[in-house]
Design a protein around this motif. Structure first.
Motif, PDB file in Angstrom:
ATOM      1  N   ASP A 196       0.844  -1.193   0.000  1.00  0.00           N
ATOM      2  CA  ASP A 196       0.000   0.000   0.000  1.00  0.00           C
ATOM      3  C   ASP A 196       0.883   1.249   0.000  1.00  0.00           C
ATOM      4  O   ASP A 196       1.916   1.290   0.657  1.00  0.00           O
ATOM      5  N   GLY A 197       0.465   2.226  -0.744  1.00  0.00           N
ATOM      6  CA  GLY A 197       1.188   3.480  -0.768  1.00  0.00           C
ATOM      7  C   GLY A 197       2.449   3.449  -1.607  1.00  0.00           C
ATOM      8  O   GLY A 197       3.258   4.367  -1.566  1.00  0.00           O
ATOM      9  N   ALA A 198       2.624   2.367  -2.391  1.00  0.00           N
ATOM     10  CA  ALA A 198       3.800   2.291  -3.247  1.00  0.00           C
ATOM     11  C   ALA A 198       3.681   3.319  -4.358  1.00  0.00           C
ATOM     12  O   ALA A 198       2.584   3.601  -4.841  1.00  0.00           O
ATOM     13  N   THR A 199       4.822   3.853  -4.768  1.00  0.00           N
ATOM     14  CA  THR A 199       4.764   4.902  -5.777  1.00  0.00           C
ATOM     15  C   THR A 199       5.217   4.421  -7.148  1.00  0.00           C
ATOM     16  O   THR A 199       4.774   4.934  -8.160  1.00  0.00           O
ATOM     17  N   GLY A 200       6.116   3.438  -7.176  1.00  0.00           N
ATOM     18  CA  GLY A 200       6.661   2.986  -8.464  1.00  0.00           C
ATOM     19  C   GLY A 200       5.651   2.173  -9.250  1.00  0.00           C
ATOM     20  O   GLY A 200       4.501   2.003  -8.840  1.00  0.00           O
ATOM     21  N   ASP A 240       7.539  -3.327 -10.564  1.00  0.00           N
ATOM     22  CA  ASP A 240       8.782  -3.108  -9.855  1.00  0.00           C
ATOM     23  C   ASP A 240       8.849  -3.933  -8.571  1.00  0.00           C
ATOM     24  O   ASP A 240       9.928  -4.289  -8.108  1.00  0.00           O
ATOM     25  N   TYR A 241       7.680  -4.240  -7.978  1.00  0.00           N
ATOM     26  CA  TYR A 241       7.650  -4.947  -6.702  1.00  0.00           C
ATOM     27  C   TYR A 241       7.483  -6.453  -6.892  1.00  0.00           C
ATOM     28  O   TYR A 241       7.520  -7.205  -5.943  1.00  0.00           O
ATOM     29  N   ALA A 264       5.641   2.713 -16.266  1.00  0.00           N
ATOM     30  CA  ALA A 264       4.320   2.993 -15.714  1.00  0.00           C
ATOM     31  C   ALA A 264       3.487   3.891 -16.611  1.00  0.00           C
ATOM     32  O   ALA A 264       2.858   4.839 -16.181  1.00  0.00           O
TER      33      ALA A 264
END
Lengths: 85, 614
Positions: B478-482, B486-487, B533
């Motif tokens: 949660d709150g990831a920006t990329g 990427d994760y 993205a």
């Protein structure tokens, strides 16, 4: 008049000839054996009917009712006598 | 055969080019099964039919063979099945020897050799129509008496041309001949004796063959005709397949869109649309190219032209450690390596076949074009060089050329280092020209399509889903920006391998995109779009990517990635088809290993040299 035997690889284009024998290039040479199975045997008429476009290799050889493409190294195993004209 | 199961096992056996497979098609129609013989990559064809009296007949179409002294794996299969020592195969109750009536001098020798095995046999004198046309007269009674077995005339290409054979096979089995040629006796002499008593031949060759060969094998015209034919074939594969492929693509997307409306967004949605549908799409999209290509190849093969092409080009290919027969598979690989590698089946010699399969992925396939197009448009200026040439075009040509040179070098190196340095023979028969039979071609096409969908499709599909899994899991916190990728595992792998690729000038973005880009080369473009993205990953992904990569990447990085794509096996379908065609994971590992190695080397050299120069 009997002409001296030569190698099939040296036989001039479209010259009728007769097979003398196939020589083994090594002991129990499978290629020589296969050539004999395909009809390159004593007394069989042969003729070179075409050459490949690069370095005149492979040769197209008519034997029996069949045409086989043989590379020069394969044709070298076959000894033939050109038929007297 | 036991009385319990009233099944008759027969095997068709004969020389190559005896029309054996056409006879098989006529006997069994569409009731055929194509697989491989256990443990070898030799195609096994079995079919069945029901005789007029209701007896079930199983027909095995054995590989064409010149002699029981086998010189290739497919000949060994024929020998072993006929002798009843091939594990897992029932020894046939009866052999149907197929001989070309126009080529009896060659074919009868093998018939006599088979007689020594002591099995019940009948001789199918095939292509009797062609023999009659050439004025070849065969005294069937005399031949029958001389051979001591039933001789039946057949015309496999005609609808009712096998009815006499079917009728004879319905009766009691003929006893094995009482008087086979003694071991050690000369089979050729026996053939000559038989021919003298039973066959009159006005002329040893067909006039039409001589005339056509003067053209097709001419050092200049022959090569010109071959070039035109190949150009036409290549054009057809691209031009005819493209609309069909687009259609299939649109169809798959439409199904995806329909499902997208029904299935709520979430994991299942993503699995169905991005995983399964995309996976199925990546399989079926090859089908038009495969079918069109094989339509040509089957036509060339059935007409007798294919061995002529091999004759013309053999000298050139031998120099590089290949054979004349490698040419068509390699040319096909410019469209796509998948059908190209499948086409390598026309090469009998296993060593030559393996060499061809291993270098086929180096031919620049059409899937590399989107990647090349993107990078060239972003980094290579549109300028004229030497007055007439466009620099972008020159770079593209250079990429194609590098692939070909790479293949020649790899084939040559393989020739030098392989263990088997024996001389392998060409000994290629150039059969009579024949008009291909549409039904035989249709059956051949159907077989190829099934092999591809069933065998290759399953591997491609599972690997595509696996790659989807790797690109989707774990989900971003949660709150990831990329970008979400990427994760994921793909992202983690991409980041992990980045140090390895640093000498090549690849940033982590490229490394991450390379992972899902294994699915297919063109996927790299949309994968890059995902990494950056972008909102759109569809058709205009390339358009949106262009300014980004042009701004962020250096020229050496771009050139290095181009070099990477010339060699790298970024295509699971190719690896899957290599596995299917060689039945060996070792070969797959070898191919993938050397291709990655070559790609790494080429990219590193390109990057380091370009960095010094710029």
């Amino acid at each position: 008049m009997k002409l001296p035997p030569m190698r099939l690889s040296d036989l001039p284009y479209k010259t009728p000839a007769t097979v003398v024998e196939v020589e083994d290039a090594a002991d129990s040479d499978p290629i020589a054996r296969r050539l004999r199975d395909l009809g390159f045997v004593h007394g069989e008429p042969v003729r070179v009917v075409a050459h490949g476009p690069f370095r005149r290799d492979p040769l197209l050889v008519q034997v029996g009712f069949t045409r086989f493409a043989l590379r020069r190294a394969e044709a070298q195993r076959v000894r033939v006598t050109p038929d007297a004209a | 055969m036991t009385a319990m199961e009233n099944v008759l096992h027969i095997a068709l056996v004969g020389n190559p080019n005896s029309g054996k497979t056409a006879l098989f098609n006529r006997l069994t129609g569409s009731r055929q099964k194509v697989a491989n013989y256990a443990g070898v990559t030799v195609e096994r064809k079995e079919g069945r039919y029901t005789s007029p009296t209701g007896r079930s007949v199983r027909v095995l179409d054995l590989p064409g063979t010149y002699s029981l002294n086998a010189t290739s794996p497919d000949e060994a299969v024929t020998r072993d099945v006929c002798m009843g020592r091939f594990e897992g195969e029932t020894r046939p109750d009866l052999l149907v020897c197929v001989a070309d009536a126009t080529n009896l001098r060659l074919h009868l020798r093998f018939v006599l050799e088979l007689q020594r095995l002591g099995l019940p046999m009948v001789l199918a004198l095939n292509m009797c129509d062609a023999a009659a046309k050439r004025g070849i007269r065969i005294d069937v009674e005399a031949l029958q008496a001389g051979l001591g077995m039933p001789v039946i005339e057949t015309v496999a290409i005609r609808h009712r041309g096998t009815s006499e054979l079917v009728r004879r096979l319905d009766g009691p089995l003929p006893p094995p001949t009482a008087m086979p040629v003694a071991p050690g006796a000369d089979l050729h002499a026996e053939v000559s004796r038989l021919l003298a008593t039973a066959v009159t031949v006005p002329r040893r060759t067909a006039r039409i063959d001589d005339a056509l060969d003067r053209f097709f094998l001419h050092p200049v015209f022959g090569l010109a005709i071959l070039s035109v034919l190949m150009f036409f074939m290549f054009q057809a594969v691209f031009a005819w397949a493209a609309p069909l492929m687009d259609g299939l693509d649109a169809g798959v997307s439409a199904v995806g869109a329909m499902l997208a409306n029904v299935v709520p967004p979430g994991l299942l949605h993503s699995l169905l649309i991005d995983g399964l549908i995309a996976g199925v799409g990546s399989v079926v999209v090859f089908l038009p190219q495969i079918l069109i290509l094989f339509l040509f190849i089957l036509f060339l093969e059935e007409s007798g032209y294919l061995p002529r092409a091999a004759f013309l080009l053999d000298r050139l290919m031998v120099g590089a450690g290949l054979t004349g027969r490698s040419f068509i598979p390699l040319l096909s690989s410019f469209a796509c390596a998948v059908p190209g590698i499948m086409a390598a089946r026309t090469i009998q010699d296993p060593r030559d076949r393996l060499a061809t399969i291993l270098v086929a992925p180096l031919m620049t396939c059409s899937a590399r074009l989107p990647v090349y197009a993107l990078l060239i448009a972003a980094f290579i200026p549109k300028q004229q060089v030497l007055g007439a040439f466009n620099l972008q075009g020159l770079v593209l040509f250079g990429l194609y050329f590098s692939g070909i040179v790479g293949a020649l070098v790899v084939a040559w190196v393989m020739k030098k280092i392989r263990k088997d340095q024996n001389e392998h023979a060409l000994l290629l028969e150039l059969p009579s020209y024949r008009m291909p039979n549409p039904i035989d071609i249709a059956i051949g096409l159907w077989e190829r399509a099934m092999i591809f969908l069933r065998r290759v499709g399953t591997i491609i599909l599972s690997l595509t889903v696996l790659l989807w899994l790797m690109s989707s899991f774990p989900a971003p916190p949660d709150g990831a920006t990329g970008a979400p990728i990427d994760y994921s595992f793909a992202g983690i792998i991409g980041h992990a391998i980045q140090p390895l690729f640093a000498p090549l000038g690849f940033g982590w973005e490229i490394c991450v995109a390379l992972v899902p880009g294994m699915a297919a080369r063109e996927v790299a473009v949309s994968a890059l779009a995902t990494v950056y993205a972008l909102s759109s990953t569809g058709d205009d992904a390339a358009g949106q990517l262009l300014p980004i990569i042009a701004g962020q990447w250096s020229l050496p990085t771009a050139l290095s990635l181009l070099a990477w794509y010339v060699f790298a096996p970024q295509c699971v379908s190719t690896l899957a088809v290599i596995r299917r065609e060689t039945e060996s994971w070792r070969t797959v590992a070898l191919a993938a290993g050397y291709l990655f190695g070559l790609a790494y080397l080429a990219s590193m050299l390109t990057y380091q040299i370009a960095r010094l120069l710029t």
